[in-house]
Scaffold this motif. Structure first.
Motif, PDB file in Angstrom:
ATOM      1  N   GLY A   1       7.352   1.034  -6.027  1.00 57.54           N
ATOM      2  CA  GLY A   1       6.117   0.909  -6.748  1.00 57.54           C
ATOM      3  C   GLY A   1       5.237   1.300  -6.263  1.00 57.54           C
ATOM      4  N   ASP A   2       4.251   0.571  -6.104  1.00 59.31           N
ATOM      5  CA  ASP A   2       2.787   1.190  -5.555  1.00 59.31           C
ATOM      6  C   ASP A   2       2.947   0.653  -3.836  1.00 59.31           C
ATOM      7  N   GLY A   3       4.023   0.322  -3.129  1.00 61.84           N
ATOM      8  CA  GLY A   3       3.846   0.337  -1.741  1.00 61.84           C
ATOM      9  C   GLY A   3       5.397   0.791  -1.403  1.00 61.84           C
ATOM     10  N   THR A   4       4.789   0.576  -0.613  1.00 66.35           N
ATOM     11  CA  THR A   4       5.995   1.273   0.494  1.00 66.35           C
ATOM     12  C   THR A   4       6.908  -0.101   1.684  1.00 66.35           C
ATOM     13  N   ARG A   5       8.693   0.244   1.309  1.00 66.14           N
ATOM     14  CA  ARG A   5       9.266  -0.062   2.427  1.00 66.14           C
ATOM     15  C   ARG A   5       9.538   1.047   3.559  1.00 66.14           C
TER      16      ARG A   5
ATOM     17  N   VAL B   1       1.052  -1.084   0.655  1.00 64.08           N
ATOM     18  CA  VAL B   1      -0.106   0.152   0.195  1.00 64.08           C
ATOM     19  C   VAL B   1       0.527   0.850  -0.246  1.00 64.08           C
ATOM     20  N   PRO B   2       0.515   1.791  -0.108  1.00 62.90           N
ATOM     21  CA  PRO B   2       1.206   3.350  -0.297  1.00 62.90           C
ATOM     22  C   PRO B   2       2.179   4.197   0.907  1.00 62.90           C
ATOM     23  N   PRO B   3       2.671   4.977   0.746  1.00 66.03           N
ATOM     24  CA  PRO B   3       3.442   5.484   2.194  1.00 66.03           C
ATOM     25  C   PRO B   3       2.003   6.317   3.066  1.00 66.03           C
ATOM     26  N   GLU B   4       0.849   6.735   2.287  1.00 66.67           N
ATOM     27  CA  GLU B   4       0.185   8.202   3.296  1.00 66.67           C
ATOM     28  C   GLU B   4      -0.013   6.717   4.259  1.00 66.67           C
ATOM     29  N   ARG B   5      -0.600   5.881   3.090  1.00 62.20           N
ATOM     30  CA  ARG B   5      -1.907   4.277   4.180  1.00 62.20           C
ATOM     31  C   ARG B   5      -0.830   4.068   4.998  1.00 62.20           C
ATOM     32  N   VAL B   6       0.710   3.407   4.801  1.00 60.42           N
ATOM     33  CA  VAL B   6       0.982   2.822   6.499  1.00 60.42           C
ATOM     34  C   VAL B   6       1.463   4.200   7.440  1.00 60.42           C
TER      35      VAL B   6
END
Length: 143
Positions: free
Chosen positions: A104-108, A16-21
């Motif tokens: 990408g579309d996610g968050t590290r 999920v994107p950084p905003e969501r994490v």
């Protein structure tokens, strides 16, 4: 009376994107769901704000965790200092940095903790394992 110093870094990638994490860390209700499975939790998420957790340890010792937020850059970084006490004894003092990076579309997510572990009341490997466990619960909560 001893002090053991330790640093560890844990990394996770969430789909999920950084905003969501970041929101899972900053919203009190969302954070309570993955961070504190048992016990009480308060969160005042702002620079200078505090977070508290009161719970029982494996041997029914009262555990008290108090964190103070020192740096918050939305969707990018959180830095906080924490004390952990078991009963009336201070067990650890630590500083933690959590970094969020688009992948990408996610968050590290990269979490680095530096701690002073006092009088063998807690061990660095216990803290690292426990922190990894709640990062895994965060991943489950983000699904």
């Amino acid at each position: 009376m001893t002090v053991k110093h330790a640093t560890f870094t844990l990394e996770r990638t969430y789909p999920v994107p950084p905003e969501r994490v970041f929101a899972a860390w900053s919203d009190p209700a969302a954070k309570a769901r993955w961070f504190v499975p048992d016990g009480t939790h308060t969160l005042d998420f702002r620079v200078g704000g505090t977070e508290t957790v009161d719970a029982l340890g494996p041997d029914d010792t009262k555990l008290s965790v108090v964190s103070t937020y020192h740096d918050i850059v939305p969707q990018r970084r959180i830095v906080y200092a924490t004390t952990l006490s078991g009963g009336t004894a201070l067990a650890t003092v630590s500083i933690t940095t959590v970094e969020f990076e688009a992948d990408g579309d996610g968050t590290r997510l990269v979490l680095t903790e530096q701690g002073a572990f006092l009088d063998s009341a807690e061990q660095p490997e216990w803290r690292e394992q426990g922190t990894g466990d709640w990062l895994d619960r965060l991943g489950e909560a983000l699904k």
